[in-house]
Design a protein around this motif. Sequence first.
Motif, PDB file in Angstrom:
ATOM      1  N   PRO A 106      -3.737  -1.624  -6.319  1.00 54.01           N
ATOM      2  CA  PRO A 106      -2.771  -2.108  -6.147  1.00 54.01           C
ATOM      3  C   PRO A 106      -1.842  -2.095  -7.284  1.00 54.01           C
ATOM      4  O   PRO A 106      -2.182  -2.878  -8.196  1.00 54.01           O
ATOM      5  N   GLY A 107      -0.696  -1.775  -7.317  1.00 54.10           N
ATOM      6  CA  GLY A 107       0.340  -1.778  -8.548  1.00 54.10           C
ATOM      7  C   GLY A 107       0.323  -0.443  -9.518  1.00 54.10           C
ATOM      8  O   GLY A 107       1.201  -0.219 -10.278  1.00 54.10           O
ATOM      9  N   GLU A 108      -0.707   0.358  -9.245  1.00 51.98           N
ATOM     10  CA  GLU A 108      -0.708   1.535 -10.122  1.00 51.98           C
ATOM     11  C   GLU A 108       0.026   2.833  -9.476  1.00 51.98           C
ATOM     12  O   GLU A 108       0.640   3.465 -10.427  1.00 51.98           O
ATOM     13  N   LEU A 109       0.052   3.076  -8.273  1.00 57.54           N
ATOM     14  CA  LEU A 109       0.637   4.391  -7.818  1.00 57.54           C
ATOM     15  C   LEU A 109       1.792   4.164  -6.868  1.00 57.54           C
ATOM     16  O   LEU A 109       1.712   3.347  -5.824  1.00 57.54           O
ATOM     17  N   TYR A 110       2.976   4.757  -7.121  1.00 53.99           N
ATOM     18  CA  TYR A 110       4.083   4.869  -6.208  1.00 53.99           C
ATOM     19  C   TYR A 110       3.830   5.678  -4.868  1.00 53.99           C
ATOM     20  O   TYR A 110       3.201   6.962  -5.078  1.00 53.99           O
ATOM     21  N   GLU A 111       3.703   5.214  -3.582  1.00 55.54           N
ATOM     22  CA  GLU A 111       3.547   6.051  -2.371  1.00 55.54           C
ATOM     23  C   GLU A 111       4.360   5.131  -1.333  1.00 55.54           C
ATOM     24  O   GLU A 111       4.262   4.001  -0.893  1.00 55.54           O
ATOM     25  N   TYR A 112       5.441   5.938  -1.047  1.00 56.19           N
ATOM     26  CA  TYR A 112       6.461   5.419  -0.052  1.00 56.19           C
ATOM     27  C   TYR A 112       5.629   4.737   1.081  1.00 56.19           C
ATOM     28  O   TYR A 112       5.062   5.498   1.571  1.00 56.19           O
ATOM     29  N   SER A 113       5.860   3.670   1.421  1.00 54.06           N
ATOM     30  CA  SER A 113       5.024   2.980   2.606  1.00 54.06           C
ATOM     31  C   SER A 113       6.172   2.271   3.655  1.00 54.06           C
ATOM     32  O   SER A 113       6.755   1.327   3.250  1.00 54.06           O
ATOM     33  N   ASN A 114       6.232   2.975   4.842  1.00 51.26           N
ATOM     34  CA  ASN A 114       7.077   2.046   5.856  1.00 51.26           C
ATOM     35  C   ASN A 114       6.377   0.752   6.280  1.00 51.26           C
ATOM     36  O   ASN A 114       6.780  -0.171   6.543  1.00 51.26           O
ATOM     37  N   VAL A 115       4.811   0.959   6.550  1.00 54.01           N
ATOM     38  CA  VAL A 115       4.204  -0.119   6.892  1.00 54.01           C
ATOM     39  C   VAL A 115       4.350  -1.304   5.913  1.00 54.01           C
ATOM     40  O   VAL A 115       4.517  -2.591   6.226  1.00 54.01           O
ATOM     41  N   GLY A 116       4.239  -0.817   4.494  1.00 58.08           N
ATOM     42  CA  GLY A 116       4.456  -1.793   3.546  1.00 58.08           C
ATOM     43  C   GLY A 116       5.890  -2.769   3.571  1.00 58.08           C
ATOM     44  O   GLY A 116       5.826  -3.885   3.461  1.00 58.08           O
ATOM     45  N   ALA A 117       6.838  -1.802   3.980  1.00 60.33           N
ATOM     46  CA  ALA A 117       8.123  -2.610   4.103  1.00 60.33           C
ATOM     47  C   ALA A 117       8.273  -3.460   5.126  1.00 60.33           C
ATOM     48  O   ALA A 117       8.838  -4.737   5.176  1.00 60.33           O
ATOM     49  N   ALA A 118       7.569  -3.179   6.361  1.00 65.95           N
ATOM     50  CA  ALA A 118       7.488  -3.912   7.427  1.00 65.95           C
ATOM     51  C   ALA A 118       6.583  -5.287   7.176  1.00 65.95           C
ATOM     52  O   ALA A 118       7.090  -6.396   7.716  1.00 65.95           O
ATOM     53  N   LEU A 119       5.813  -5.092   6.460  1.00 67.21           N
ATOM     54  CA  LEU A 119       4.594  -6.217   6.189  1.00 67.21           C
ATOM     55  C   LEU A 119       5.592  -7.364   5.242  1.00 67.21           C
ATOM     56  O   LEU A 119       5.442  -8.372   5.457  1.00 67.21           O
ATOM     57  N   ALA A 120       6.456  -6.725   4.227  1.00 64.85           N
ATOM     58  CA  ALA A 120       7.169  -7.621   3.456  1.00 64.85           C
ATOM     59  C   ALA A 120       8.326  -8.517   4.355  1.00 64.85           C
ATOM     60  O   ALA A 120       8.444  -9.740   4.195  1.00 64.85           O
ATOM     61  N   ALA A 121       8.697  -7.768   5.338  1.00 66.25           N
ATOM     62  CA  ALA A 121       9.714  -8.564   6.333  1.00 66.25           C
ATOM     63  C   ALA A 121       8.989  -9.477   7.040  1.00 66.25           C
ATOM     64  O   ALA A 121       9.495 -10.488   7.395  1.00 66.25           O
ATOM     65  N   GLN A 181      11.518   0.452  17.482  1.00 65.80           N
ATOM     66  CA  GLN A 181      10.288   0.490  16.608  1.00 65.80           C
ATOM     67  C   GLN A 181       9.588  -0.852  16.528  1.00 65.80           C
ATOM     68  O   GLN A 181      10.123  -1.810  16.324  1.00 65.80           O
ATOM     69  N   ALA A 182       8.061  -0.783  16.499  1.00 65.77           N
ATOM     70  CA  ALA A 182       7.181  -2.160  16.542  1.00 65.77           C
ATOM     71  C   ALA A 182       7.377  -2.534  14.868  1.00 65.77           C
ATOM     72  O   ALA A 182       7.897  -3.764  14.790  1.00 65.77           O
ATOM     73  N   THR A 183       7.681  -1.569  13.804  1.00 65.92           N
ATOM     74  CA  THR A 183       7.918  -1.983  12.600  1.00 65.92           C
ATOM     75  C   THR A 183       9.451  -1.801  12.190  1.00 65.92           C
ATOM     76  O   THR A 183       9.739  -1.312  11.203  1.00 65.92           O
ATOM     77  N   TYR A 184      10.210  -2.391  13.020  1.00 68.15           N
ATOM     78  CA  TYR A 184      11.591  -2.288  13.095  1.00 68.15           C
ATOM     79  C   TYR A 184      12.305  -2.707  11.581  1.00 68.15           C
ATOM     80  O   TYR A 184      13.402  -1.946  11.459  1.00 68.15           O
TER      81      TYR A 184
END
Length: 392
Positions: free
Chosen positions: A207-222, A278-281
């Motif tokens: 974690p913190g090493e590689l950029y990989e666009y993540s929709n689930v990660g954004a939803a988790l932040a919210a 969306q569940a991950t709106y």
Amino acid sequence: MRRILIASILCLAFGISTQGVAQQVRREAVVDSLTAELESILRQGHFNGFGVAVVNGRGVLYQNGFGFADVQARKAYGIHTVQSVASVSKTLVGLALLKAQEQGLLTLDDPVNKYLPFPVVNPAFPDVPITLRHLATHTSSIRDNDFYLSHNYFLTPGQQEKGPMAFEDMQTFIPADSAVSLPVFLQNVLTPQGKWYQAKGYFARRPGELYEYSNVGAALAAYVVERVSKQPFPAFTARYITKPLRMRDSGWRFADVAFSQVSRLYQSPTVPLPYYGQATYPDGGFLSSVADMSQYLRELIRGYQGQGTVLRPESYRELFRPQLAASNFEERNERNPYSESYNVGVFMGFGYTGFIGHTGGDPGVVALLFFDPKSGIGRLLVMKLFRKSAFD
């Protein structure tokens, strides 16, 4: 062809900003020319409707809608027409994170597990915490697994027998009665006990090493913002972002907006898609209009210039600070100035030219929101696109 036309619309919108501000007479001529060119693009038949805006920190330079919000009803697409802005929604998650940090509810370098009722751990690096900053910069090592496309998008009630049940490949619309809440979806895809968990839902990278666009990660932040603020994420963003900016056409659910203003989206020029959520709106479900998103983009520009009202100056500096290096990317987009995958702040993307903003694409939708930090000019495009892959 549609990708070229989208680029053409953005170039035309840029023209008004560079040529039309100095003199009022010249500006009016450029506005008329821009409108004519956009109407010409509409007549080519690749889009049912779209909206365009050009703004700066002082206000709106150009706003217009083209085509139809509803083809069958012959309802015009206007600046108050409401549609999803897809992943441009993630920029609101960034502002929400920083607002919560201002309130002392979290800090970006905190481990996400400090705030969650279930553990989120990369199985390849169980002792390395995933932080909120990792989520905000798409370096969390969390990937969107197969169930993101097959279990995330759901039909709104009453839509089960209407419209196509699939859009592209694995992207399907599940019935309304199968929809789950944001925390239930996240727990099911992120924890080994979850019924939709897959090992490939995490990269075998630290974690913190590689950029990989993540929709689930954004939803988790919210969801973290929801947890620490002890209120639903839509309520938090309404209180601290949309209401202060007087964004009256905006919300996260159809119930939050005037449904009579909501645009139909389309599978083909004549076949409408069903209304869906969306569940991950938080990663892509924000509903808004050209008029409201113009206000939002204007605030971002003013925030960059040290004059914003939603966040403190130091928070805006963090929002817009490029936080990654070339070593964080395996493939870095060095061709498209309207791509957020060259560098990133806090859910705020940077194109290789330095343009700041975000793109979005979902079934029937494309959205682009960017500003040039040198000129202080921002451009917005929201449109009803027949195939998501036309812009990928």
